[in-house]
Motif scaffolding. Sequence first.
Motif, PDB file in Angstrom:
ATOM      1  N   VAL A  99      -3.770   3.687   0.546  1.00 53.04           N
ATOM      2  CA  VAL A  99      -4.476   3.127  -0.616  1.00 53.04           C
ATOM      3  C   VAL A  99      -3.641   2.013  -1.250  1.00 53.04           C
ATOM      4  N   ASP A 110       0.835  -1.193   0.000  1.00 49.04           N
ATOM      5  CA  ASP A 110       0.000   0.000   0.000  1.00 49.04           C
ATOM      6  C   ASP A 110       0.873   1.247   0.000  1.00 49.04           C
ATOM      7  N   GLU A 135      -1.771   0.532  -6.758  1.00 45.66           N
ATOM      8  CA  GLU A 135      -2.294   0.835  -8.097  1.00 45.66           C
ATOM      9  C   GLU A 135      -3.340   1.943  -8.096  1.00 45.66           C
ATOM     10  N   GLN A 136      -3.797   2.365  -6.939  1.00 45.06           N
ATOM     11  CA  GLN A 136      -4.803   3.433  -6.828  1.00 45.06           C
ATOM     12  C   GLN A 136      -4.208   4.773  -6.406  1.00 45.06           C
ATOM     13  N   GLU A 137      -2.906   4.806  -6.141  1.00 50.64           N
ATOM     14  CA  GLU A 137      -2.291   6.014  -5.612  1.00 50.64           C
ATOM     15  C   GLU A 137      -2.472   7.218  -6.531  1.00 50.64           C
ATOM     16  N   ASN A 138      -2.171   7.083  -7.800  1.00 51.05           N
ATOM     17  CA  ASN A 138      -2.283   8.220  -8.723  1.00 51.05           C
ATOM     18  C   ASN A 138      -3.723   8.703  -8.848  1.00 51.05           C
ATOM     19  N   ALA A 139      -4.666   7.778  -8.905  1.00 51.76           N
ATOM     20  CA  ALA A 139      -6.077   8.161  -8.989  1.00 51.76           C
ATOM     21  C   ALA A 139      -6.504   8.909  -7.730  1.00 51.76           C
ATOM     22  N   ALA A 140      -6.060   8.430  -6.575  1.00 50.10           N
ATOM     23  CA  ALA A 140      -6.433   9.079  -5.311  1.00 50.10           C
ATOM     24  C   ALA A 140      -5.843  10.478  -5.227  1.00 50.10           C
ATOM     25  N   GLN A 159     -14.560   6.869  -4.678  1.00 46.04           N
ATOM     26  CA  GLN A 159     -13.755   6.879  -5.900  1.00 46.04           C
ATOM     27  C   GLN A 159     -12.702   5.772  -5.947  1.00 46.04           C
ATOM     28  N   VAL A 160     -12.047   5.533  -4.833  1.00 46.52           N
ATOM     29  CA  VAL A 160     -10.975   4.533  -4.766  1.00 46.52           C
ATOM     30  C   VAL A 160     -11.087   3.756  -3.460  1.00 46.52           C
ATOM     31  N   TYR A 176      -7.693  12.766  -7.619  1.00 38.49           N
ATOM     32  CA  TYR A 176      -9.016  13.128  -7.111  1.00 38.49           C
ATOM     33  C   TYR A 176      -8.900  14.150  -5.983  1.00 38.49           C
TER      34      TYR A 176
END
Length: 166
Positions: free
Chosen positions: A129, A1, A132-137, A60-61, A140
Amino acid sequence: DKLIGIASSGPHSNGYSLIRKILEHSKSALSDPFEGSTLGKTLLEPTRIYVKTLLSLINQVPIHALAHITGGGITENLPRVLPDGVAAQINLASWEFPPIFRWLQQQGSIAQADMLTTFNCGVGMIVVVPAEQENAAIGYLESSGETAFHIGELVESAGNQRVIYR
């Protein structure tokens, strides 16, 4: 994470006993100019409230944990949300301590370890997070008006140390 830091707006009502001592020791006045404002206004900047943004982010994530960085700083607050056998590895160069925290450290001759267990040092909330969700988080959070940045990751714990600063 991965660990995402969300910027604080200042001390967030933590460490004020020490802040008072630093003010007395430095002989500074709350009316003294500081970074385009006054020292008093900077120290009393209202606490940032993250709830609306975080509730929206959760939709979102996937969020594995949230740590509000209050009194006790990152060192004491982040381990509370970590499972056994896991430590947080924090890169202190991943964000710049805001000027008010640098001033407090310098005026009070405070060791960095003590700063990190007393103040939020510019990180008011940490979001955990999946990698793989770090950039999206982060994207956002930034689109929601927050200042967000990668500050570290979770690693296997080696002993009792729950937060590893590098």
